[in-house]
Design a protein around this motif. Structure first.
Motif, short mmCIF file in Angstrom:
data_model
loop_
_atom_site.label_atom_id
_atom_site.label_comp_id
_atom_site.label_asym_id
_atom_site.label_seq_id
_atom_site.Cartn_x
_atom_site.Cartn_y
_atom_site.Cartn_z
N ILE A 83 -8.21 6.36 -0.85
CA ILE A 83 -9.27 5.63 -0.14
C ILE A 83 -9.89 6.52 0.92
CG2 ILE A 83 -9.70 3.71 1.44
CD1 ILE A 83 -7.66 2.08 -0.19
N GLY A 84 -9.07 7.26 1.65
CA GLY A 84 -9.60 8.18 2.67
C GLY A 84 -10.46 9.27 2.05
N ALA A 85 -10.02 9.81 0.91
CA ALA A 85 -10.82 10.84 0.23
C ALA A 85 -12.14 10.27 -0.26
CB ALA A 85 -10.03 11.43 -0.93
N ILE A 88 -13.85 7.81 1.09
CA ILE A 88 -14.71 7.64 2.25
C ILE A 88 -15.27 8.98 2.70
CG2 ILE A 88 -14.68 7.02 4.71
CD1 ILE A 88 -12.71 4.76 3.96
N ALA A 89 -14.46 10.03 2.66
CA ALA A 89 -14.94 11.36 3.05
C ALA A 89 -16.02 11.86 2.10
CB ALA A 89 -13.77 12.34 3.09
N ARG A 140 -0.12 7.23 -1.45
CA ARG A 140 -1.07 7.82 -2.39
C ARG A 140 -2.37 7.02 -2.41
NH1 ARG A 140 1.01 7.81 -8.17
NH2 ARG A 140 2.71 8.90 -7.16
N ARG A 141 -2.26 5.73 -2.39
CA ARG A 141 -3.46 4.87 -2.41
C ARG A 141 -4.26 5.03 -1.12
NH1 ARG A 141 -3.74 -1.51 -3.98
NH2 ARG A 141 -5.93 -1.45 -4.52
N ARG A 142 -3.57 5.11 0.01
CA ARG A 142 -4.27 5.32 1.29
C ARG A 142 -5.00 6.66 1.28
NH1 ARG A 142 0.34 3.13 5.37
NH2 ARG A 142 -0.05 0.93 4.98
N TRP A 143 -4.37 7.68 0.72
CA TRP A 143 -5.01 9.00 0.67
C TRP A 143 -6.25 8.94 -0.23
CZ3 TRP A 143 -6.35 12.65 -2.92
CH2 TRP A 143 -6.69 13.90 -2.42
N ARG A 166 0.85 -1.19 0.00
CA ARG A 166 0.00 0.00 0.00
C ARG A 166 0.88 1.24 0.00
NH1 ARG A 166 -5.63 -0.74 0.88
NH2 ARG A 166 -6.00 -2.88 1.47
#
Length: 130
Positions: free
Chosen positions: A23-25, A27-28, A18-21, A15
Protein backbone atom coordinates in the motif's frame (compact mmCIF):
# COMPACT_ATOMS: atom_id res chain seq x y z
CA UNK A 1 -4.11 -19.80 18.09
CA UNK A 2 -7.71 -19.02 18.95
CA UNK A 3 -10.68 -19.53 16.71
CA UNK A 4 -10.99 -15.76 16.25
CA UNK A 5 -7.33 -15.53 15.15
CA UNK A 6 -7.83 -18.36 12.65
CA UNK A 7 -10.95 -16.69 11.22
CA UNK A 8 -9.19 -13.29 10.95
CA UNK A 9 -6.25 -14.89 9.20
CA UNK A 10 -8.48 -16.90 6.87
CA UNK A 11 -10.59 -13.89 5.75
CA UNK A 12 -7.75 -11.35 5.63
CA UNK A 13 -8.87 -9.21 8.54
CA UNK A 14 -5.32 -8.82 9.79
CA UNK A 15 -2.77 -6.60 8.15
CA UNK A 16 0.52 -8.22 7.34
CA UNK A 17 3.73 -6.17 6.97
CA UNK A 18 3.88 -7.16 3.29
CA UNK A 19 0.44 -5.69 2.63
CA UNK A 20 1.34 -2.43 4.41
CA UNK A 21 4.49 -2.17 2.30
CA UNK A 22 2.49 -2.75 -0.92
CA UNK A 23 0.00 0.00 0.00
CA UNK A 24 2.85 2.39 0.82
CA UNK A 25 4.57 1.63 -2.49
CA UNK A 26 1.31 2.21 -4.36
CA UNK A 27 0.87 5.59 -2.71
CA UNK A 28 4.47 6.53 -3.54
CA UNK A 29 4.03 5.57 -7.20
CA UNK A 30 0.79 7.58 -7.39
CA UNK A 31 2.56 10.61 -5.88
CA UNK A 32 5.36 10.37 -8.47
CA UNK A 33 2.87 10.12 -11.34
CA UNK A 34 0.87 13.13 -10.10
CA UNK A 35 4.09 15.12 -9.67
CA UNK A 36 5.23 14.26 -13.20
CA UNK A 37 1.89 15.27 -14.71
CA UNK A 38 1.94 18.57 -12.81
CA UNK A 39 5.50 19.29 -13.99
CA UNK A 40 4.75 18.56 -17.66
CA UNK A 41 1.59 20.69 -17.51
CA UNK A 42 3.58 23.60 -16.08
CA UNK A 43 6.30 23.21 -18.73
CA UNK A 44 3.75 23.18 -21.56
CA UNK A 45 2.01 26.25 -20.18
CA UNK A 46 5.33 28.10 -19.88
CA UNK A 47 6.08 27.45 -23.59
CA UNK A 48 2.56 28.18 -24.88
CA UNK A 49 2.08 30.66 -27.71
CA UNK A 50 -1.29 32.36 -28.19
CA UNK A 51 -1.90 33.88 -31.63
CA UNK A 52 -4.71 35.94 -33.19
CA UNK A 53 -5.09 36.97 -36.82
CA UNK A 54 -5.90 40.68 -36.82
CA UNK A 55 -6.39 41.14 -40.55
CA UNK A 56 -5.35 40.36 -44.08
CA UNK A 57 -5.25 42.12 -47.42
CA UNK A 58 -5.16 40.44 -50.81
CA UNK A 59 -2.49 42.52 -52.54
CA UNK A 60 -2.72 40.88 -55.98
CA UNK A 61 -3.12 37.44 -57.57
CA UNK A 62 0.25 36.36 -56.18
CA UNK A 63 0.43 37.69 -52.62
CA UNK A 64 -1.52 38.27 -49.41
CA UNK A 65 -0.44 40.59 -46.62
CA UNK A 66 -1.27 39.07 -43.21
CA UNK A 67 -1.35 40.90 -39.87
CA UNK A 68 -1.36 39.00 -36.59
CA UNK A 69 -0.32 39.31 -32.98
CA UNK A 70 1.03 36.68 -30.64
CA UNK A 71 1.81 36.26 -26.97
CA UNK A 72 4.85 34.15 -26.18
CA UNK A 73 7.41 33.66 -23.41
CA UNK A 74 9.84 36.58 -23.10
CA UNK A 75 13.28 35.91 -24.53
CA UNK A 76 12.27 32.90 -26.64
CA UNK A 77 12.23 32.79 -30.46
CA UNK A 78 8.92 31.85 -32.09
CA UNK A 79 8.01 30.29 -35.44
CA UNK A 80 4.59 30.62 -37.07
CA UNK A 81 3.05 28.75 -40.00
CA UNK A 82 0.99 31.23 -42.02
CA UNK A 83 -1.32 30.30 -44.84
CA UNK A 84 -3.41 31.71 -47.71
CA UNK A 85 -6.45 29.91 -49.10
CA UNK A 86 -8.72 30.30 -52.11
CA UNK A 87 -12.51 30.45 -52.01
CA UNK A 88 -12.76 26.63 -51.96
CA UNK A 89 -10.46 26.49 -48.89
CA UNK A 90 -7.57 25.11 -50.91
CA UNK A 91 -4.13 26.19 -49.76
CA UNK A 92 -2.61 28.48 -52.39
CA UNK A 93 0.31 29.74 -50.33
CA UNK A 94 2.02 29.19 -47.02
CA UNK A 95 5.30 29.75 -45.27
CA UNK A 96 6.95 29.43 -41.89
CA UNK A 97 8.00 32.73 -40.36
CA UNK A 98 10.76 32.63 -37.75
CA UNK A 99 10.62 35.53 -35.33
CA UNK A 100 13.60 36.34 -33.07
CA UNK A 101 13.45 36.45 -29.29
CA UNK A 102 12.16 39.67 -27.79
CA UNK A 103 11.78 41.39 -24.42
CA UNK A 104 8.10 41.97 -25.19
CA UNK A 105 5.45 39.48 -24.12
CA UNK A 106 2.99 40.42 -26.91
CA UNK A 107 4.02 41.47 -30.41
CA UNK A 108 2.26 42.48 -33.62
CA UNK A 109 3.60 41.24 -36.96
CA UNK A 110 2.83 41.84 -40.63
CA UNK A 111 4.04 39.30 -43.20
CA UNK A 112 3.49 38.70 -46.92
CA UNK A 113 2.50 35.26 -48.17
CA UNK A 114 3.37 34.48 -51.80
CA UNK A 115 0.55 32.57 -53.54
CA UNK A 116 0.29 30.35 -56.60
CA UNK A 117 -3.30 31.44 -57.40
CA UNK A 118 -5.67 34.21 -56.31
CA UNK A 119 -6.38 33.96 -52.56
CA UNK A 120 -9.47 35.00 -50.64
CA UNK A 121 -8.12 34.74 -47.09
CA UNK A 122 -4.98 34.61 -45.02
CA UNK A 123 -4.50 33.36 -41.47
CA UNK A 124 -2.05 31.91 -38.95
CA UNK A 125 -2.21 28.13 -38.85
CA UNK A 126 -0.11 27.74 -35.67
CA UNK A 127 2.81 29.16 -33.69
CA UNK A 128 5.33 27.49 -31.42
CA UNK A 129 8.45 28.26 -29.39
CA UNK A 130 11.65 27.23 -31.18
Amino acid sequence: MTTQDMLDDRYGRTRSPRRRWAIGAGIAVAAVVVGFLAWTTAQNAANAVDVDTTGFEVVDDHSVNLRFQFTAPVGRPVACAIEAQDEEHGVVGWRVVELPASDEHTRAVSETIPTTAPATTGFVNSCWVT
